[in-house]
Design a protein around this motif. Structure first.
Motif, PDB file in Angstrom:
ATOM      1  N   GLY A 239      20.519  37.715  54.161  1.00 52.37           N
ATOM      2  CA  GLY A 239      21.316  38.125  53.013  1.00 52.37           C
ATOM      3  C   GLY A 239      22.457  37.171  52.672  1.00 52.37           C
ATOM      4  N   SER A 240      22.682  36.144  53.502  1.00 53.76           N
ATOM      5  CA  SER A 240      23.786  35.214  53.226  1.00 53.76           C
ATOM      6  C   SER A 240      23.520  34.410  51.963  1.00 53.76           C
ATOM      7  N   LYS A 241      24.592  34.236  51.170  1.00 57.77           N
ATOM      8  CA  LYS A 241      24.415  33.465  49.946  1.00 57.77           C
ATOM      9  C   LYS A 241      24.366  31.967  50.223  1.00 57.77           C
ATOM     10  N   LEU A 242      24.584  31.604  51.495  1.00 60.23           N
ATOM     11  CA  LEU A 242      24.538  30.182  51.861  1.00 60.23           C
ATOM     12  C   LEU A 242      23.158  29.572  51.626  1.00 60.23           C
ATOM     13  N   ALA A 243      22.101  30.390  51.768  1.00 58.42           N
ATOM     14  CA  ALA A 243      20.750  29.844  51.581  1.00 58.42           C
ATOM     15  C   ALA A 243      20.600  29.279  50.172  1.00 58.42           C
ATOM     16  N   GLY A 244      21.028  30.059  49.184  1.00 59.08           N
ATOM     17  CA  GLY A 244      20.952  29.616  47.793  1.00 59.08           C
ATOM     18  C   GLY A 244      21.834  28.396  47.542  1.00 59.08           C
ATOM     19  N   ASP A 245      23.041  28.417  48.107  1.00 58.97           N
ATOM     20  CA  ASP A 245      23.959  27.292  47.930  1.00 58.97           C
ATOM     21  C   ASP A 245      23.377  26.017  48.542  1.00 58.97           C
ATOM     22  N   LEU A 246      22.774  26.177  49.738  1.00 56.49           N
ATOM     23  CA  LEU A 246      22.185  25.013  50.411  1.00 56.49           C
ATOM     24  C   LEU A 246      20.991  24.480  49.611  1.00 56.49           C
ATOM     25  N   ASN A 247      20.190  25.398  49.057  1.00 59.23           N
ATOM     26  CA  ASN A 247      19.038  24.970  48.246  1.00 59.23           C
ATOM     27  C   ASN A 247      19.492  24.160  47.042  1.00 59.23           C
ATOM     28  N   LYS A 248      20.573  24.619  46.441  1.00 60.66           N
ATOM     29  CA  LYS A 248      21.103  23.924  45.263  1.00 60.66           C
ATOM     30  C   LYS A 248      21.584  22.523  45.661  1.00 60.66           C
ATOM     31  N   ALA A 249      22.319  22.477  46.765  1.00 55.14           N
ATOM     32  CA  ALA A 249      22.834  21.188  47.231  1.00 55.14           C
ATOM     33  C   ALA A 249      21.693  20.252  47.628  1.00 55.14           C
ATOM     34  N   LEU A 250      20.652  20.822  48.255  1.00 56.59           N
ATOM     35  CA  LEU A 250      19.488  20.017  48.662  1.00 56.59           C
ATOM     36  C   LEU A 250      18.807  19.413  47.429  1.00 56.59           C
ATOM     37  N   ALA A 251      18.662  20.247  46.393  1.00 61.07           N
ATOM     38  CA  ALA A 251      18.040  19.756  45.150  1.00 61.07           C
ATOM     39  C   ALA A 251      18.870  18.620  44.567  1.00 61.07           C
ATOM     40  N   GLU A 252      20.192  18.741  44.668  1.00 59.66           N
ATOM     41  CA  GLU A 252      21.056  17.688  44.132  1.00 59.66           C
ATOM     42  C   GLU A 252      20.919  16.392  44.939  1.00 59.66           C
ATOM     43  N   LEU A 253      20.828  16.531  46.273  1.00 61.77           N
ATOM     44  CA  LEU A 253      20.664  15.323  47.113  1.00 61.77           C
ATOM     45  C   LEU A 253      19.313  14.666  46.851  1.00 61.77           C
TER      46      LEU A 253
END
Ligand code: GLN
Length: 271
Positions: A239-253
């Motif tokens: 349920g952590s929102k970190l998964a979505g944040d990390l996915n977004k950052a990964l897409a940016e990298l």
């Protein structure tokens, strides 16, 4: 007349000096306020909220391992999570522990994320959430150079060394009649093979391939190709929102080319 002139100059000089002193005092106050974090309870809270506590098991080269002669960690996972943290505005703090302690540590809030060459499996997805896959791995068999094992079928009834709590252990346990020895680290499993306490090691292919370029080349060889594709993901508490944040950052990298740069640095050109 020249006396008057001098006195006037001196007064101007004094005034100038006063201005400089006032300015210096203000500067010193400003500095000490910054250093002690004056009235900074809010500021401090904000800072600590921006630390990302990252759990890993740093005996897994080339993904996470200590830099030579240092306690600092390096590897593909380490550099990736540092880049992701930076992208998200976090200061990354690494926390080392056994591989099988990572998921419990997420669920007891001792760490925020875990990056450890961790395969996304249905079993784990019941207890934690994962980001999108950031690397495709697979399993591999390693034996001693003089072994005549040609495939996993030849391991029936033999002794297999592996790392505890891993997909390599799961695979080892599917081999009919095999005696499975599970160790805390992949390195210990490899040592068991070297010392003759096991007939084979089953573990993650990129880690075994890396080991073959180091200590492994003296006594070991790999058998066949990588077995099944295993996606690695970063694990977070359910349920952590970190998964979505990390996915977004990964897409940016990935978009910026930074991910590719890291990939090539650690694994060479993408196959
Ligand atoms: N990829 C394997 C797993 O997730 C091994 C991971 C590891 O030992 N760090 O089970």
């Amino acid at each position: 007349a020249s006396d008057v002139y001098k006195r006037q100059r001196k007064n101007e000089g004094d005034q100038q000096m006063k201005k400089v002193l006032v300015f210096l005092m203000m500067a010193i106050m400003a500095c000490s306020m910054l250093l002690t974090g004056c009235g900074g309870e809010e500021k401090k809270a904000a800072d600590s909220a921006k630390v990302l506590r990252v759990g890993t098991e740093p005996v897994f080269a080339p993904f996470e391992f200590p830099k030579e002669g240092s306690k600092d960690l390096t590897g593909f996972d380490i550099e990736l999570i540092e880049a992701l943290g930076k992208q998200m505005g976090y200061k990354v703090e690494m926390v080392s522990m056994g591989f099988d302690a990572l998921i419990p540590a997420l669920n007891s809030n001792n760490i925020d994320v875990a990056i450890a060459g961790m395969t996304i499996t249905d079993e784990r997805k019941k207890v934690v959430d994962f980001t999108e896959s950031y690397y495709t791995s697979g399993l591999m068999i390693m034996v001693r150079k003089d072994s005549n094992v040609k495939s996993i079928d030849d391991l029936k009834g033999k002794t297999i060394a592996c790392q505890i709590g891993t997909t390599g252990e799961n695979k080892s346990r599917t081999v009919e009649g095999a005696k499975v020895k599970a160790f805390n680290t992949q390195d210990e499993a490899s040592l068991e093979l070297k010392n003759g306490g096991a007939d084979a090691v089953i573990g993650d292919a990129p880690v075994i391939e890396y080991y073959m370029t180091k200590a492994g080349k003296d006594f070991a060889k790999t058998v066949g190709e990588r077995m099944e594709a295993e996606p690695y993901g970063i694990a977070v508490k359910k349920g952590s929102k970190l998964a979505g944040d990390l996915n977004k950052a990964l897409a940016e990298l990935k978009k910026s080319g930074e991910y590719d740069k890291l990939y090539t640095k650690w694994f060479g050109e993408k196959k």
